[in-house]
Every structure is written in structure tokens, then in C-alpha cells.
Design an enzyme around this catalytic site. Structure first.
Site, PDB file in Angstrom:
ATOM      1  N   SER A   1      69.536  16.306  -9.809  1.00 30.17           N
ATOM      2  CA  SER A   1      70.341  16.411  -8.577  1.00 30.17           C
ATOM      3  C   SER A   1      69.798  17.505  -7.647  1.00 30.17           C
ATOM      4  CB  SER A   1      71.823  16.639  -8.894  1.00 30.17           C
ATOM      5  OG  SER A   1      72.050  17.939  -9.360  1.00 30.17           O
TER       6      SER A   1
ATOM      7  N   MET B   1      63.666  21.738 -18.523  1.00 29.98           N
ATOM      8  CA  MET B   1      64.266  22.338 -19.706  1.00 29.98           C
ATOM      9  C   MET B   1      63.263  22.740 -20.786  1.00 29.98           C
ATOM     10  SD  MET B   1      67.323  22.434 -18.706  1.00 29.98           S
ATOM     11  CE  MET B   1      68.337  22.796 -20.136  1.00 29.98           C
ATOM     12  N   ARG B   2      62.083  23.183 -20.392  1.00 28.50           N
ATOM     13  CA  ARG B   2      61.125  23.691 -21.370  1.00 28.50           C
ATOM     14  C   ARG B   2      60.860  25.161 -21.074  1.00 28.50           C
ATOM     15  NH1 ARG B   2      61.324  20.913 -25.465  1.00 28.50           N
ATOM     16  NH2 ARG B   2      59.403  21.845 -26.214  1.00 28.50           N
ATOM     17  N   ILE B   3      60.764  25.943 -22.126  1.00 30.57           N
ATOM     18  CA  ILE B   3      60.375  27.343 -21.954  1.00 30.57           C
ATOM     19  C   ILE B   3      58.866  27.366 -21.764  1.00 30.57           C
ATOM     20  CG2 ILE B   3      60.230  29.579 -23.121  1.00 30.57           C
ATOM     21  CD1 ILE B   3      62.895  28.833 -24.501  1.00 30.57           C
TER      22      ILE B   3
ATOM     23  N   ASN C   1      62.452  29.023  -9.906  1.00 30.40           N
ATOM     24  CA  ASN C   1      63.452  28.402 -10.789  1.00 30.40           C
ATOM     25  C   ASN C   1      64.848  28.583 -10.206  1.00 30.40           C
ATOM     26  OD1 ASN C   1      64.409  27.177 -13.239  1.00 30.40           O
ATOM     27  ND2 ASN C   1      65.026  29.203 -13.949  1.00 30.40           N
TER      28      ASN C   1
ATOM     29  N   HIS D   1      68.736  28.959 -11.756  1.00 31.52           N
ATOM     30  CA  HIS D   1      69.458  29.157 -13.016  1.00 31.52           C
ATOM     31  C   HIS D   1      70.959  29.231 -12.714  1.00 31.52           C
ATOM     32  CE1 HIS D   1      70.106  30.341 -17.139  1.00 31.52           C
ATOM     33  NE2 HIS D   1      70.919  31.283 -16.696  1.00 31.52           N
TER      34      HIS D   1
HETATM   35  C1  GRF Z   1      71.189  22.874 -12.956  1.00 32.49           C
HETATM   36  O1  GRF Z   1      72.449  23.411 -13.242  1.00 32.49           O
HETATM   37  C2  GRF Z   1      70.163  23.967 -12.907  1.00 32.49           C
HETATM   38  O2  GRF Z   1      70.649  25.176 -12.433  1.00 32.49           O
HETATM   39  C3  GRF Z   1      69.800  24.112 -14.366  1.00 32.49           C
HETATM   40  O3  GRF Z   1      69.832  22.804 -14.886  1.00 32.49           O
HETATM   41  C4  GRF Z   1      70.690  21.995 -14.105  1.00 32.49           C
HETATM   42  C5  GRF Z   1      69.875  20.850 -13.610  1.00 32.49           C
HETATM   43  O4  GRF Z   1      70.628  19.891 -12.919  1.00 32.49           O
HETATM   44  N1  GRF Z   1      68.537  24.788 -14.491  1.00 32.49           N
HETATM   45  P1  GRF Z   1      69.892  18.765 -12.081  1.00 32.49           P
HETATM   46  O5  GRF Z   1      68.925  18.060 -13.029  1.00 32.49           O
HETATM   47  O6  GRF Z   1      69.191  19.404 -10.938  1.00 32.49           O
HETATM   48  O7  GRF Z   1      70.985  17.838 -11.655  1.00 32.49           O
END
Ligand code: GRF
Length: 212
Positions: free
Chosen positions: A13, A86-88, A103, A105
Site C-alpha cells: 500500500s 520484510m528482510r533484514i 525505509n 517504520h
Molecule cells: C507498513 O506498516 C510499513 O511501515 C511497514 O510494513 C508495512 C507495509 O505495508 N514497514 P504496505 O505493504 O506498504 O501496505
């Protein structure tokens, strides 16, 4: 004109908000570490190039990061925008792209690095929560901060309602931050501090709960 690539792992999103924002940059590609990331189809439907570098196909983080870096480098981007990626990332990867990796967060950093930020904020009873856009440094969810948005935590909030309300603000601040970067209104200086090419400041406070 600056060139960006966007890295996603899922829903996308934030990516969608960036694609819709008519940013003053070329969006060269959307890259995912998962072939089933919903965001990939959304990007493809808008004619954006996509690529998948499956983390599962690699024996360790360093090999995955090397393949990912190679894929990114092929586009020669000015900025790499992590949007729910979602990878470090390994220290070597961060070093390779330092100053270009951005990024978002879902917390007011430096509070609540890592996962489950909304639930942890609720468990602690904090009254103000938020999100942060920052340059990525080797420490997870650390690095020079570009912009934050704060929202009030409401009495009946659940992690779900809180995250939904915050997501709308994430989309706003991410679009703003990337726009600033593309227009060179925000830069990272030699001391690792963020310089702003403007002086818009706000003087009012957010009270939560509100004052009587
Ligand atoms: C968001 O809350 C972002 O801050 C976090 O992961 C979520 C990703 O949501 N890092 P989307 O895939 O952008 O909808």
C-alpha cells in the site's frame, strides 16, 4: 530526474501511494523477495517493471543480498525505497547503498524497532504513536530521520485499528519524503545528519488525550 526502485514483500500500500503520487522521479522498478507479493500485480498493472529475487532460493543472507544488490544496480537508482520490505539487510548491503536506502517504520523511532510495533505501543499504554521515514543504517530500524507523523492512541484502539489509522499517515509522509529527496530538498550530509532545504516548522503540540 532522479530514479528510484521500490522494494516490497507484500501488500504494497505504501508502494501504491508512491505510484499514485505523480512524483518528480522515474520509478524504474518494483522488486520483491516474494513472488506472491500482492504489490507486484499492482505495479505491473501500472506498467512498472517488476523483478523477484526470492530469498528462499539462497543459502544465506549474504548470497541473497548480493543477488538483490545486483538486481538493484542494473537499474542504477538514486534511491532504493523500502516499502514493507520484510528482510533484514546485511551490513555489506547497507554499506553498498548507504545514503540511498530509505525505509518507513511504523513507530516513532527510536521507540519500538522491530516487529509488532502497534501491539507493543498499546501494551505500554503510550498515548502517542506514529511512523518514521529514515535513511537506513546497519542497525535495524535506525538511521538519520527525515520525517515522522504522530497520531493519538485512542481508548478503544486495537493493534488493527491503530495500524489502519497510522497507515493513512504513512502514505502521506512517505510520499512527502520521497518528493523531498527527488527534489534534493532533503540530503544526508557528511556528518550523517539530514539537511533540509526549507524551514517549514510547526509550533503546536499534539495532546493525547486532549486537554479539557
Ligand atoms: C507498513 O506498516 C510499513 O511501515 C511497514 O510494513 C508495512 C507495509 O505495508 N514497514 P504496505 O505493504 O506498504 O501496505
Amino acid at each position: 530526474m532522479k530514479k528510484i526502485v521500490i522494494l516490497i514483500s507484500g501488500r504494497g500500500s505504501n508502494m501504491q501511494a508512491l505510484l499514485a503520487a505523480n512524483l518528480p522521479c522515474t520509478i524504474a522498478a518494483v522488486i520483491s523477495n516474494r513472488a506472491d507479493a500482492q504489490g507486484l500485480q499492482i505495479a505491473q498493472a501500472q506498467g512498472i517493471a517488476t523483478a523477484v529475487v526470492e530469498h528462499k532460493a539462497f543459502a544465506n543472507r549474504e548470497l541473497f543480498d548480493a543477488a538483490l544488490a545486483q538486481t538493484i544496480d542494473a537499474y542504477q537508482p538514486d534511491f532504493i525505497i523500502l516499502a514493507g520490505f520484510m528482510r533484514i539487510l546485511s551490513a555489506g548491503f547497507v554499506q553498498h547503498f548507504y545514503g540511498k536506502l530509505i525505509n518507513i517504520h511504523p513507530s516513532l523511532l527510536p521507540a519500538y524497532t522491530g516487529m509488532h510495533t502497534h501491539q507493543r505501543a498499546l501494551d505500554d499504554g503510550v498515548k502517542i504513536h506514529g511512523c518514521t521515514v529514515h535513511f537506513v543504517s546497519a542497525d535495524l530500524d535506525h538511521g538519520p530521520i527525515i520525517i515522522q507523523a504522530a497520531i493519538a492512541v485512542l481508548q478503544d484502539d486495537t493493534a488493527e485499528t491503530l495500524s489502519q489509522r497510522l497507515l493513512a499517515e504513512e502514505h502521506r509522509v512517505y510520499v512527502q519524503a520521497v518528493r523531498w529527496l527527488c527534489l534534493e530538498q532533503v540530503t544526508l550530509n557528511a556528518l550523517d545528519k539530514v539537511d533540509f532545504g526549507f524551514t517549514k516548522q510547526i509550533g503546536h503540540a499534539l495532546f493525547s488525550p486532549g486537554l479539557e
